[in-house]
Design a protein around this motif. Structure first.
Motif, mmCIF file in Angstrom:
data_model
loop_
_atom_site.group_PDB
_atom_site.id
_atom_site.type_symbol
_atom_site.label_atom_id
_atom_site.label_comp_id
_atom_site.label_asym_id
_atom_site.label_seq_id
_atom_site.Cartn_x
_atom_site.Cartn_y
_atom_site.Cartn_z
ATOM 1 N N LEU A 119 -54.364 16.061 -60.742
ATOM 2 C CA LEU A 119 -53.968 14.644 -60.784
ATOM 3 C C LEU A 119 -52.777 14.386 -59.855
ATOM 4 O O LEU A 119 -52.657 13.306 -59.282
ATOM 5 N N LYS A 120 -51.923 15.393 -59.705
ATOM 6 C CA LYS A 120 -50.806 15.270 -58.767
ATOM 7 C C LYS A 120 -51.335 15.318 -57.326
ATOM 8 O O LYS A 120 -51.021 14.463 -56.501
ATOM 9 N N GLU A 125 -53.234 22.589 -67.439
ATOM 10 C CA GLU A 125 -52.320 22.681 -66.281
ATOM 11 C C GLU A 125 -53.070 22.406 -64.968
ATOM 12 O O GLU A 125 -52.558 21.723 -64.081
ATOM 13 N N ALA A 126 -54.273 22.942 -64.866
ATOM 14 C CA ALA A 126 -55.060 22.717 -63.636
ATOM 15 C C ALA A 126 -55.374 21.221 -63.478
ATOM 16 O O ALA A 126 -55.372 20.693 -62.358
ATOM 17 N N THR A 170 -52.536 3.276 -69.541
ATOM 18 C CA THR A 170 -53.810 3.687 -68.936
ATOM 19 C C THR A 170 -54.211 5.082 -69.407
ATOM 20 O O THR A 170 -53.367 5.976 -69.496
ATOM 21 N N VAL A 171 -55.493 5.240 -69.670
ATOM 22 C CA VAL A 171 -56.050 6.571 -69.884
ATOM 23 C C VAL A 171 -56.967 6.854 -68.692
ATOM 24 O O VAL A 171 -57.922 6.109 -68.443
ATOM 25 N N VAL A 172 -56.633 7.895 -67.941
ATOM 26 C CA VAL A 172 -57.450 8.297 -66.794
ATOM 27 C C VAL A 172 -58.507 9.272 -67.306
ATOM 28 O O VAL A 172 -58.176 10.267 -67.958
ATOM 29 N N VAL A 173 -59.763 8.959 -67.013
ATOM 30 C CA VAL A 173 -60.875 9.800 -67.478
ATOM 31 C C VAL A 173 -61.589 10.363 -66.260
ATOM 32 O O VAL A 173 -61.851 9.632 -65.301
ATOM 33 N N ASN A 174 -61.880 11.665 -66.297
ATOM 34 C CA ASN A 174 -62.578 12.272 -65.167
ATOM 35 C C ASN A 174 -63.428 13.434 -65.700
ATOM 36 O O ASN A 174 -63.381 13.745 -66.898
ATOM 37 N N ALA A 209 -59.206 13.778 -70.117
ATOM 38 C CA ALA A 209 -58.433 12.536 -70.107
ATOM 39 C C ALA A 209 -56.973 12.883 -69.936
ATOM 40 O O ALA A 209 -56.516 13.931 -70.408
ATOM 41 N N ALA A 210 -56.239 11.996 -69.258
ATOM 42 C CA ALA A 210 -54.780 12.105 -69.193
ATOM 43 C C ALA A 210 -54.220 10.734 -69.523
ATOM 44 O O ALA A 210 -54.767 9.712 -69.084
#
Ligand code: PMP
Ligand code: GLU
Length: 398
Positions: A79-80, A73-74, A227-231, A247-248
């Motif tokens: 990401l928002k 959730e965090a 897309t896979v966003v990686v951070n 990843a999201a």
């Protein structure tokens, strides 16, 4: 004796250089290391406290393999807040560092022979991970004269029927390039047109000094769905040792990556996950403070490098690396032989200047070396002056 896949595997050179500098120091040799891509700052106190609290509360057991829902959730809120992206916890996977995230992704996505386009210079682990799962990394050069900006036309020309994905890393390791929104849009359009996955490694997002970080997933819904966003928490929060990356992306792919993880590592360390909740959800002021210090170091490092004869360095817009061109040193003489490669220059700098850097060859360019400026200003100044003295002492072939 060992599996065939190991014959082609290069161990991580960035980690190897870091270990070598540490071993030399243990022998009493005074080495300055620009090797490791790791913030020198301590993890902020509020984050450590959250881990201690979790330990005291007994949050020391297995968690859900994909990560605690509070952390997922965090991540959604982050990401928002920072990227304008909408995800739900089921679209998020927490792993043992972004390196592990990327490997889960390679296992879940690639069939043997699948090609992955990787703009070069690139971070060392992308091609190795692709090869480990039988895929074929395809390096697609960028232009130094354009600050190593992503090059959609060259990427387009490299697409074949076997191309499955393109890796984007902005801000970039090792060049520091921050990809422009027009370049990202063009790559996104290419991905839509040719049905490619976009792997967007945004680990250095918080360390963007020039321009603005843009997550490619935010440019259009049809780009986001592929897309896979990686951070990671490693860089923004000085948390390299805690090993929390994430990843999201599209739910089915995230679930597949989570299934892989559930059979390989299970959950990332429970208390590190609670620390990461605090990192992402708590006050963000120390991130900006650390970024401000990196920015100051960036200027000192790049100006200092450009003042050394034979070294020419593009001003990076983000991350904490300098990637200078050292081709003008090729042909100079040291210990009776000519310097001819980034590996030769790295060996010369370590032996002669006692400065550890990483050869550009490992990042896909033998005409460069990489220096991390995630270290104190004094160290940077001292390292530069040692390099300057050593390079001025080099002889010439003619
Ligand atoms: N991506 C890039 C571009 C990196 O430089 C690194 C190294 N820190 C990672 C991913 C992995 O970081 P971590 O595993 O510490 O999250
Ligand atoms: N990513 C950092 C670097 O490039 C840390 C080392 C690694 O994970 O390779 O130096």
């Amino acid at each position: 004796m060992l599996a065939d896949r190991i014959k082609a595997l290069a161990p991580s050179p960035t980690l190897a250089i870091q270990a070598k500098a540490k071993a030399m120091r243990a022998q009493g040799i005074d080495v300055i290391s620009f090797g490791a891509g790791e913030p020198d700052f301590d993890t902020p106190e509020r984050i450590k406290e959250a881990a201690i609290r979790a330990m005291r509360k007994g949050q020391t057991k297995y968690t859900e393999a994909s990560g605690i829902v509070e952390l997922r959730e965090a991540v959604c809120r982050k990401l928002k807040r920072d990227n304008g992206l909408d995800y739900e916890p089921a679209d998020v996977l927490i792993s043992c560092g972004a390196k592990h995230t990327l490997y889960n992704l390679a296992v879940a996505l690639l069939n043997p022979g699948d090609e992955v386009l990787i703009p070069a210079p690139y971070w060392v682990s992308y091609p190795e991970q692709v090869k480990l799962v039988g895929g074929a990394p395809v390096a697609v050069p960028t232009r130094e004269a354009e600050g190593f900006q992503a090059d959609p036309a060259r990427l387009r020309a490299a697409v074949t029927p076997r191309t499955r994905a393109v890796v984007l890393n902005s801000p970039n390791n090792p060049t520091g390039a921050v990809f422009s929104s027009s370049a990202l849009r063009a790559v996104g359009e290419l991905a839509v047109e040719r049905d490619l996955w976009v792997i967007s490694d945004e680990c250095y997002e918080a360390l963007t000094y020039e321009g603005r970080h843009i997550s490619i997933a935010s440019l259009a819904p049809e780009i986001k769905v592929r897309t896979v966003v990686v951070n990671t928490c490693s860089k923004a929060y000085a948390m390299t040792g805690w090993r929390i990356g994430y990843a999201a992306g599209p739910r089915a792919l995230i679930k597949a990556m989570g299934d892989v993880q559930s059979q390989v590592t299970s959950n990332p360390t429970s208390v590190a996950q609670w620390a990461a909740v605090e990192a992402l959800a708590g006050p963000q002021d120390e991130v900006a403070k650390m970024a401000g210090e990196f920015d100051q170091r960036r200027r000192v490092m790049i100006h200092g490098l450009n003042a050394i004869p034979g070294i020419r360095c593009v001003m990076p817009g983000g991350a904490f690396y300098a990637f200078p061109n050292i081709t003008a040193l090729f042909g100079t003489r040291w210990q009776g032989r000519s310097l001819r490669s980034s590996t030769d220059v790295t060996a010369f700098l370590l032996d002669e200047a006692r400065v550890a850097v990483v050869p550009g060859l490992d990042f896909g360019s033998d005409g460069h070396i990489r220096l991390s400026y995630a270290t104190g200003l004094d160290t940077i100044e001292q390292g530069l002056s040692r390099m300057d003295a050593a390079i001025r002492s080099l002889g010439h072939d003619d």
